[in-house]
Write an enzyme that holds these catalytic residues in place. Structure first.
Site, PDB file in Angstrom:
ATOM      1  N   GLN A 131      -3.116   5.119   3.965  1.00 27.73           N
ATOM      2  CA  GLN A 131      -3.841   3.959   3.443  1.00 27.73           C
ATOM      3  C   GLN A 131      -3.750   2.773   4.393  1.00 27.73           C
ATOM      4  OE1 GLN A 131      -2.385   3.111  -0.479  1.00 27.73           O
ATOM      5  NE2 GLN A 131      -3.110   5.044  -1.351  1.00 27.73           N
ATOM      6  N   GLN A 172       0.863  -1.177   0.000  1.00 31.10           N
ATOM      7  CA  GLN A 172       0.000   0.000   0.000  1.00 31.10           C
ATOM      8  C   GLN A 172       0.902   1.231   0.000  1.00 31.10           C
ATOM      9  OE1 GLN A 172      -2.660  -1.300   3.358  1.00 31.10           O
ATOM     10  NE2 GLN A 172      -4.270  -0.528   2.012  1.00 31.10           N
ATOM     11  N   SER A 173       0.475   2.287  -0.690  1.00 35.13           N
ATOM     12  CA  SER A 173       1.397   3.377  -1.031  1.00 35.13           C
ATOM     13  C   SER A 173       1.731   4.299   0.127  1.00 35.13           C
ATOM     14  CB  SER A 173       0.822   4.210  -2.186  1.00 35.13           C
ATOM     15  OG  SER A 173       0.648   3.398  -3.327  1.00 35.13           O
ATOM     16  N   THR A 174       0.799   4.577   1.031  1.00 30.15           N
ATOM     17  CA  THR A 174       1.023   5.594   2.071  1.00 30.15           C
ATOM     18  C   THR A 174       0.636   5.049   3.436  1.00 30.15           C
ATOM     19  OG1 THR A 174      -1.198   6.538   1.834  1.00 30.15           O
ATOM     20  CG2 THR A 174       0.546   7.427   0.411  1.00 30.15           C
TER      21      THR A 174
END
Length: 682
Positions: free
Chosen positions: A24, A19-21
């Site tokens: 998230q 997951q990118s951040t």
């Protein structure tokens, strides 16, 4: 056609999760559960050994370093992976380099890729084409997301309605407005910073003054209830950010910083928070909200910061007036490092800064003689106070009597808040059931901590009051009023002591900032009323000090040394009223020492004759007149001669005397009568 073979099942299946951040990870829990659920699907497809790689949670797939992805590639190259499972192509990579590297390695070792839509074998042309399109679409999707979000942010910023964070001293009102924090302590603390910078003209000096005075500044923090204000001693960056943030001037700015992508070790690295010049800011809207200073004051501060970028900080306490003839002791502060300047009494009094020596083992910041600086400051003080007369003395007394220091003001506000928190803790303790010791004990502890904070601040106020300079006595007040009426006469009076002069300066001056630049002493006088006066003095060059003999005297000695010996030079200088550098009379020994110091040759007997020079008496004898007549001839211009100074011997060229005699003989007698007698009037 079944693309899963026994060879694939003999290896492990790897589930890659990303997951990118960090946001998230906290809020997109369903996506995370879906990705972890791929392990069950791998077992349904027949794999017994399933490995989950989730090292890249919270990392972008746009090209930065990803340890989990690197571990996946290493396992594929070792031939241990039969299948790679991901919820979609964007989870594996969002840039062409990583995506095509993964496909290439999988094709070489026979590893298949599995997502929710199907199973792909990179060795098959159709699957390879489809995987390439998926990677390209994933990369394009990221670019579109980024472009749309950035344009939306910029559009909102152009209206001055985008607030990703609110600076200390302001609170949000609604979704697109900010206003001053209603807490008066917060407002006063920020105003104090700008007032002190206007006074000190240095970020470092303001920072160290706050630390030295123990003044805490507000800072944004987060707790269980959301954003809140915490108070703590400032660091340099805190003060610098406040002074350079245009929000405090009532302006809205967006795009003050940027990010830059670089390639390091074959990977993209994004450097964030790089400051941009004002001309490169995306948005700058003035007069958007109430500020703590005007825009003109903000721009002036920025110019000062830019010009004073190498300035250092210092404690600014003046200290008590001490003994000694130098009257600026305790008032001077180094404009280079901001520290208090010291006084040295050796052969001559000097002011110097020890900041660089103590902290860095380097040479002194600045050092200059005290006499010239004292005279310049005294002259400026007398000039300012002279037209004001008695009114200036009255105002100085009032300022010394009623002024409350900024440090005391901040401590009073902190004490008021601490007492409120102590009272609040007491009310909480009183409202709890005493039998509930678990809660009552904790509330009692909080109450005690609040009372200790009150006691600590009260002690700091008492210490600050103890360090305040004593008020002027009634006798000193009357003396100051008399000086106000005729300050210049009183200042130069022989009975006026250095202690009295120091008292006068401290009554009207808060401090003096001193710098040395290009052979000049630059001083800024900070008056008690808040005004500032700049002074510029030329520093003494090497060998030039207050005991130096004037240039005209030096020139005269050089010329006299070619006319007479040292003993006669000493007599002549004393008759001419030209003393030594220390105001003493000349002697043969002093003239000799002075000549040696300035490399002037001693007089040699007969050198005047060698140059063709004769005395007035010798010239009169050659012409056949008395010395007085020869002197009148020189004064009328009939005969050339020169005298270095009054009382010095006349210097006459022998050739000029010979020419004068020849001209006189060529004129002949005034009458043809040879019996006519001539008279020479003396």
């Amino acid at each position: 056609m079944n693309k899963i073979t026994a060879e694939h099942l003999a290896r492990s299946a790897v589930v890659y999760i990303r997951q990118s951040t960090a946001d998230q990870l906290v809020h997109n829990q369903e996506s995370q559960r879906r990705q972890y659920g791929l392990a069950d699907r791998a077992r349904q497809l027949g794999w017994v050994s399933v490995e989950v790689i989730d090292d890249d949670l919270g990392r972008s797939g746009g090209g930065i370093s990803r340890p989990g992805f690197e571990r996946l590639l290493a396992a594929i190259c070792e031939g241990r992976v039969g299948a790679v499972l991901a919820i979609e192509a964007s989870r594996l990579a969002r840039n062409g380099r990583d995506w095509h590297t993964l496909i290439e390695f999988c094709g070489l070792v026979g590893t298949i890729l599995v997502d929710e839509d199907g199973i792909y074998d990179p060795r098959h042309p159709n699957d390879r084409l489809l995987l390439g399109m998926k990677g390209t679409m994933s990369e394009l999707e990221l670019s579109l997301f980024r472009q749309r979000s950035q344009e939306a942010l910029k559009q909102k910023a152009r209206r001055g309605a985008l607030f990703l964070g609110v600076a200390a001293g302001y609170v949000k009102t609604g979704r697109d407005r900010i206003e001053k924090d209603p807490d008066r302590r917060v407002q006063d603390a920020l105003r104090l910073i700008f007032a002190k910078f206007s006074e000190f003209q240095s970020v470092r000096q303001v920072h160290l003054w706050l630390r030295d005075e123990g003044i805490e500044l507000p800072a944004k923090s987060h707790d269980e209830e959301g954003r809140c204000i915490v108070w703590k001693l400032p660091i340099y960056n805190t003060v610098h950010n406040i002074l350079t943030n245009p929000v405090y001037a009532g302006a809205y700015a967006f795009g003050r910083t940027t990010s830059k992508a670089v390639v390091e070790d074959g990977r993209k690295r994004v450097r964030r928070g790089l400051r941009r010049s004002r001309t490169e800011w995306d948005v700058l809207l003035k007069d958007q909200h109430e500020g703590y200073l005007t825009w003109e004051e903000f721009e002036r501060n920025q110019r000062v910061i830019a010009d004073n970028a190498t300035g250092k900080g210092s404690a600014i306490a003046r200290g008590a007036a001490r003994r000694g003839e130098l009257i600026l002791a305790g008032l001077l502060r180094c404009g280079h490092c901001g520290r208090k300047m010291y006084v040295g009494y050796g052969k001559s009094g000097r002011y110097y800064c020890q900041g660089a020596v103590v902290n860095h083992g380097a040479e002194r910041c600045i050092s200059f003689g005290g006499l010239r600086a004292d005279q310049a400051v005294a002259t400026e003080v007398l000039r300012v106070l002279k037209p004001l007369g008695t009114d200036a003395a009255v105002k100085a007394l009032e300022a010394q009597t009623i002024e409350m220091s900024a440090a005391r003001r901040q401590l009073d506000l902190a004490l008021a808040q601490a007492r409120y928190e102590a009272a609040h803790a007491r009310r909480q303790y009183d409202n709890v059931d005493p039998a509930n010791r678990l809660v009552a004990g904790e509330l009692e502890r909080r109450w005690n901590e609040a009372l200790q904070a009150v006691h600590r601040i009260e002690s700091e106020i008492a210490m600050l009051d103890a360090k305040r300079p004593p008020s002027l006595s009634q006798k000193e007040r009357e003396h100051l009023m008399q000086l106000g009426a005729d300050l210049e006469r009183a200042w130069s009076h022989p009975a006026a002591s250095a202690a009295t002069r120091k008292r006068i300066l401290r009554a009207v001056l808060h401090e003096i900032i001193a710098r040395t630049e290009n052979g000049f002493i630059e001083m800024v006088l900070h008056w008690q009323g808040g005004d500032h006066t700049a002074l510029k003095l030329k520093m003494n060059t090497a060998g030039k000090h207050r005991w130096t003999v004037p240039e005209d005297t030096l020139t005269l000695v050089r010329q006299l040394a070619r006319q007479m010996p040292d003993k006669q030079i000493a007599r002549l200088l004393n008759r001419a009223g030209k003393p030594t550098g220390r105001g003493n009379g000349w002697s043969e020994a002093r003239v000799r020492s002075f000549r040696h110091h300035h490399e002037i040759a001693v007089y040699c007997e007969g050198e005047r004759t060698a140059r063709g020079e004769i005395t007035l008496e010798a010239a009169a004898e050659i012409i056949g007149v008395t010395p007085m007549t020869a002197l009148r001839m020189i004064q009328r211009g009939n005969l050339n001669g020169r005298q270095l100074c009054k009382g010095a011997p006349w210097v006459i060229k022998a050739e000029d005397v010979a020419a004068f005699g020849a001209e006189k003989r060529s004129q002949g007698p005034l009458t043809p009568n040879s019996a006519q007698q001539s008279f020479d009037f003396q």
